[in-house]
Design a protein around this motif. Structure first.
Motif, PDB file in Angstrom:
ATOM      1  N   LEU A 196       0.825  -1.128  -0.041  1.00 47.48           N
ATOM      2  CA  LEU A 196      -0.015   0.058   0.034  1.00 47.48           C
ATOM      3  C   LEU A 196       0.905   1.035   0.103  1.00 47.48           C
ATOM      4  O   LEU A 196       1.910   1.221   0.688  1.00 47.48           O
ATOM      5  CB  LEU A 196      -0.940   0.007   1.195  1.00 47.48           C
ATOM      6  CG  LEU A 196      -1.926  -1.021   1.250  1.00 47.48           C
ATOM      7  CD1 LEU A 196      -2.632  -1.063   2.608  1.00 47.48           C
ATOM      8  CD2 LEU A 196      -3.268  -1.058   0.028  1.00 47.48           C
ATOM      9  N   ARG A 197       0.367   2.395  -0.627  1.00 44.97           N
ATOM     10  CA  ARG A 197       1.030   3.492  -0.866  1.00 44.97           C
ATOM     11  C   ARG A 197       0.407   4.692  -0.081  1.00 44.97           C
ATOM     12  O   ARG A 197      -0.856   4.863  -0.609  1.00 44.97           O
ATOM     13  CB  ARG A 197       1.520   3.874  -2.041  1.00 44.97           C
ATOM     14  CG  ARG A 197       2.200   4.912  -2.452  1.00 44.97           C
ATOM     15  CD  ARG A 197       2.838   4.991  -3.911  1.00 44.97           C
ATOM     16  NE  ARG A 197       1.455   5.171  -5.015  1.00 44.97           N
ATOM     17  CZ  ARG A 197       0.707   6.290  -5.346  1.00 44.97           C
ATOM     18  NH1 ARG A 197       1.036   7.245  -5.009  1.00 44.97           N
ATOM     19  NH2 ARG A 197      -0.253   5.822  -6.136  1.00 44.97           N
ATOM     20  N   GLN A 198       0.874   5.606   0.778  1.00 46.44           N
ATOM     21  CA  GLN A 198       0.250   6.651   1.295  1.00 46.44           C
ATOM     22  C   GLN A 198      -0.060   7.540   0.203  1.00 46.44           C
ATOM     23  O   GLN A 198       1.089   8.175  -0.335  1.00 46.44           O
ATOM     24  CB  GLN A 198       1.060   7.265   2.444  1.00 46.44           C
ATOM     25  CG  GLN A 198       0.447   8.348   3.241  1.00 46.44           C
ATOM     26  CD  GLN A 198       0.788   8.715   4.298  1.00 46.44           C
ATOM     27  OE1 GLN A 198       2.156   8.707   4.397  1.00 46.44           O
ATOM     28  NE2 GLN A 198       0.213   9.121   5.423  1.00 46.44           N
ATOM     29  N   ASP A 205     -10.971  18.368  12.839  1.00 47.72           N
ATOM     30  CA  ASP A 205     -11.691  18.274  14.052  1.00 47.72           C
ATOM     31  C   ASP A 205     -10.743  17.667  15.335  1.00 47.72           C
ATOM     32  O   ASP A 205     -11.073  17.053  16.102  1.00 47.72           O
ATOM     33  CB  ASP A 205     -12.860  17.600  13.966  1.00 47.72           C
ATOM     34  CG  ASP A 205     -13.984  18.352  13.834  1.00 47.72           C
ATOM     35  OD1 ASP A 205     -13.834  19.598  13.436  1.00 47.72           O
ATOM     36  OD2 ASP A 205     -15.325  17.784  13.408  1.00 47.72           O
ATOM     37  N   GLY A 206      -9.444  17.877  15.196  1.00 52.69           N
ATOM     38  CA  GLY A 206      -8.549  17.530  16.093  1.00 52.69           C
ATOM     39  C   GLY A 206      -8.100  15.908  15.704  1.00 52.69           C
ATOM     40  O   GLY A 206      -7.311  15.437  16.702  1.00 52.69           O
ATOM     41  N   ARG A 207      -8.491  15.173  14.658  1.00 51.75           N
ATOM     42  CA  ARG A 207      -8.335  14.060  14.482  1.00 51.75           C
ATOM     43  C   ARG A 207      -7.413  13.759  13.177  1.00 51.75           C
ATOM     44  O   ARG A 207      -7.462  14.877  12.253  1.00 51.75           O
ATOM     45  CB  ARG A 207      -9.413  13.220  13.845  1.00 51.75           C
ATOM     46  CG  ARG A 207     -10.493  13.068  15.114  1.00 51.75           C
ATOM     47  CD  ARG A 207     -11.811  12.925  15.076  1.00 51.75           C
ATOM     48  NE  ARG A 207     -12.054  11.448  14.305  1.00 51.75           N
ATOM     49  CZ  ARG A 207     -13.237  11.022  13.834  1.00 51.75           C
ATOM     50  NH1 ARG A 207     -14.261  11.768  13.584  1.00 51.75           N
ATOM     51  NH2 ARG A 207     -13.276   9.572  13.258  1.00 51.75           N
ATOM     52  N   TRP A 208      -6.912  12.699  12.973  1.00 47.02           N
ATOM     53  CA  TRP A 208      -5.701  12.668  11.901  1.00 47.02           C
ATOM     54  C   TRP A 208      -6.202  11.470  11.140  1.00 47.02           C
ATOM     55  O   TRP A 208      -6.344  10.486  11.471  1.00 47.02           O
ATOM     56  CB  TRP A 208      -4.364  12.416  12.455  1.00 47.02           C
ATOM     57  CG  TRP A 208      -3.770  13.857  12.868  1.00 47.02           C
ATOM     58  CD1 TRP A 208      -3.974  14.035  14.279  1.00 47.02           C
ATOM     59  CD2 TRP A 208      -2.780  14.621  12.132  1.00 47.02           C
ATOM     60  NE1 TRP A 208      -3.414  15.498  14.252  1.00 47.02           N
ATOM     61  CE2 TRP A 208      -2.664  15.735  13.115  1.00 47.02           C
ATOM     62  CE3 TRP A 208      -2.241  14.456  10.961  1.00 47.02           C
ATOM     63  CZ2 TRP A 208      -2.047  16.647  12.657  1.00 47.02           C
ATOM     64  CZ3 TRP A 208      -1.581  15.741  10.633  1.00 47.02           C
ATOM     65  CH2 TRP A 208      -1.432  16.797  11.211  1.00 47.02           C
ATOM     66  N   PHE A 209      -5.966  11.588   9.573  1.00 43.22           N
ATOM     67  CA  PHE A 209      -6.588  10.447   8.863  1.00 43.22           C
ATOM     68  C   PHE A 209      -5.422  10.429   7.736  1.00 43.22           C
ATOM     69  O   PHE A 209      -4.547  11.254   7.375  1.00 43.22           O
ATOM     70  CB  PHE A 209      -7.970  10.678   8.121  1.00 43.22           C
ATOM     71  CG  PHE A 209      -9.076  11.085   9.160  1.00 43.22           C
ATOM     72  CD1 PHE A 209      -9.647  10.217   9.431  1.00 43.22           C
ATOM     73  CD2 PHE A 209      -9.257  12.473   9.741  1.00 43.22           C
ATOM     74  CE1 PHE A 209     -10.742  10.321  10.432  1.00 43.22           C
ATOM     75  CE2 PHE A 209     -10.087  12.494  10.366  1.00 43.22           C
ATOM     76  CZ  PHE A 209     -11.006  11.601  11.057  1.00 43.22           C
ATOM     77  N   THR A 210      -5.370   9.307   7.072  1.00 48.68           N
ATOM     78  CA  THR A 210      -4.611   8.796   5.859  1.00 48.68           C
ATOM     79  C   THR A 210      -5.305   8.119   4.866  1.00 48.68           C
ATOM     80  O   THR A 210      -6.411   7.319   5.104  1.00 48.68           O
ATOM     81  CB  THR A 210      -3.394   7.989   6.594  1.00 48.68           C
ATOM     82  OG1 THR A 210      -2.477   8.037   5.405  1.00 48.68           O
ATOM     83  CG2 THR A 210      -3.758   6.752   6.949  1.00 48.68           C
ATOM     84  N   CYS A 211      -4.864   8.384   3.716  1.00 49.64           N
ATOM     85  CA  CYS A 211      -5.497   7.518   2.527  1.00 49.64           C
ATOM     86  C   CYS A 211      -4.315   6.661   1.907  1.00 49.64           C
ATOM     87  O   CYS A 211      -3.120   7.243   1.456  1.00 49.64           O
ATOM     88  CB  CYS A 211      -5.860   8.403   1.365  1.00 49.64           C
ATOM     89  SG  CYS A 211      -6.580   7.698  -0.121  1.00 49.64           S
ATOM     90  N   LEU A 212      -4.403   5.445   1.812  1.00 48.66           N
ATOM     91  CA  LEU A 212      -3.547   4.317   1.524  1.00 48.66           C
ATOM     92  C   LEU A 212      -3.972   3.670   0.316  1.00 48.66           C
ATOM     93  O   LEU A 212      -4.975   2.987   0.278  1.00 48.66           O
ATOM     94  CB  LEU A 212      -3.175   3.141   2.473  1.00 48.66           C
ATOM     95  CG  LEU A 212      -2.849   3.922   3.842  1.00 48.66           C
ATOM     96  CD1 LEU A 212      -2.889   2.611   5.057  1.00 48.66           C
ATOM     97  CD2 LEU A 212      -1.579   4.702   3.794  1.00 48.66           C
ATOM     98  N   ALA A 213      -3.347   3.608  -0.998  1.00 42.84           N
ATOM     99  CA  ALA A 213      -3.761   3.169  -2.262  1.00 42.84           C
ATOM    100  C   ALA A 213      -3.202   1.999  -2.406  1.00 42.84           C
ATOM    101  O   ALA A 213      -2.084   1.675  -2.222  1.00 42.84           O
ATOM    102  CB  ALA A 213      -3.570   3.923  -3.447  1.00 42.84           C
ATOM    103  N   ARG A 214      -3.835   0.846  -2.999  1.00 41.41           N
ATOM    104  CA  ARG A 214      -3.504  -0.265  -3.549  1.00 41.41           C
ATOM    105  C   ARG A 214      -2.636  -0.129  -4.911  1.00 41.41           C
ATOM    106  O   ARG A 214      -3.140   0.489  -5.865  1.00 41.41           O
ATOM    107  CB  ARG A 214      -4.660  -1.422  -3.864  1.00 41.41           C
ATOM    108  CG  ARG A 214      -3.996  -2.666  -4.308  1.00 41.41           C
ATOM    109  CD  ARG A 214      -5.087  -3.640  -4.379  1.00 41.41           C
ATOM    110  NE  ARG A 214      -4.694  -4.790  -4.780  1.00 41.41           N
ATOM    111  CZ  ARG A 214      -5.399  -6.097  -5.019  1.00 41.41           C
ATOM    112  NH1 ARG A 214      -6.697  -6.232  -4.363  1.00 41.41           N
ATOM    113  NH2 ARG A 214      -4.714  -6.996  -5.553  1.00 41.41           N
TER     114      ARG A 214
END
Length: 214
Positions: A196-198, A205-214
């Motif tokens: 997977l590649r970020q 809203d004080g939260r952290w997210f990431t997207c990981l692609a196949r």
């Protein structure tokens, strides 16, 4: 000791009734690792949730869906979505708000329901099973070509961990089980181990997210 599913179900019922769920994640010595906001899982999606869901453009699997706020919101948006959770109580609550949900373990086959364009790991669920690399590998296997894992992670500058933990409420402590946490700084190299590649990361809203692609 009590099953973690029993402690979890009790907290979900209390939160659904407007009571204080009082659910905490603790280490074997009883030290607090984090407070779990079970009431928020019953609430309408937050701005952070909506920013995440805006990236769901095709069939989506919410892993550890809880009472189903994200799957229900995707359904309202006419995005095909399925939630899975090992807790029958969580699945019943999810279905009661219009979500399509199954009692299911992510590490067992989902025949006839593949592939997905997106898998969600939200509300700390990147810790499921206590081995983030194994979990991310399973997510990759559930994805269509070009699909993405959309995950919530801990803030940058914090340290991830893998440990034996327990759920604790006002009255009981569960049997121990494996869990983990991953920070925004750590997710890219972990995901690379399973192909997977970020492609993006963001905060809302004080939260952290990431997207990981196949």
């Amino acid at each position: 000791m009590t099953s973690a599913l029993v402690v979890y179900a009790g907290a979900l019922h209390r939160a659904a009734g407007g009571g204080d769920p009082g659910l905490h994640l603790t280490d074997p010595a009883g030290r607090l690792l984090r407070r779990l906001d079970t009431a928020a899982w019953h609430a309408e999606p937050t701005r952070g949730d909506r920013a995440l869901l805006s990236r769901c453009t095709g069939a989506t699997l919410d892993i550890g869906c809880g009472p189903g706020r994200l799957v229900a919101e995707l359904t309202r948006r006419r995005v095909p979505a399925l939630g899975i959770d090992v807790s029958p109580t969580a699945v019943r609550l999810a279905r009661s708000r219009g979500a399509n949900a199954l009692v299911h373990d992510v590490f067992t086959p989902l025949p006839g329901r593949l592939p997905f364009m997106h898998t969600l790991l939200v509300d700390g669920n990147i810790g499921i099973g206590g081995d983030p690399v194994r979990l991310l590998g399973r997510c990759r296997d559930l994805l269509a070509a070009g699909g993405t894992v959309l995950a919530e992670v801990d803030p940058p500058g914090t340290r991830g961990w893998r440990a034996t933990v327990a759920l604790t409420d006002h009255l009981r402590t569960s049997d121990p089980f494996a869990w983990a946490a991953v920070s925004a700084d750590e997710i890219a190299p972990l995901s690379a181990q399973v192909g997977l590649r970020q492609t993006d990361s963001w905060t809302e809203d004080g939260r952290w997210f990431t997207c990981l692609a196949r």
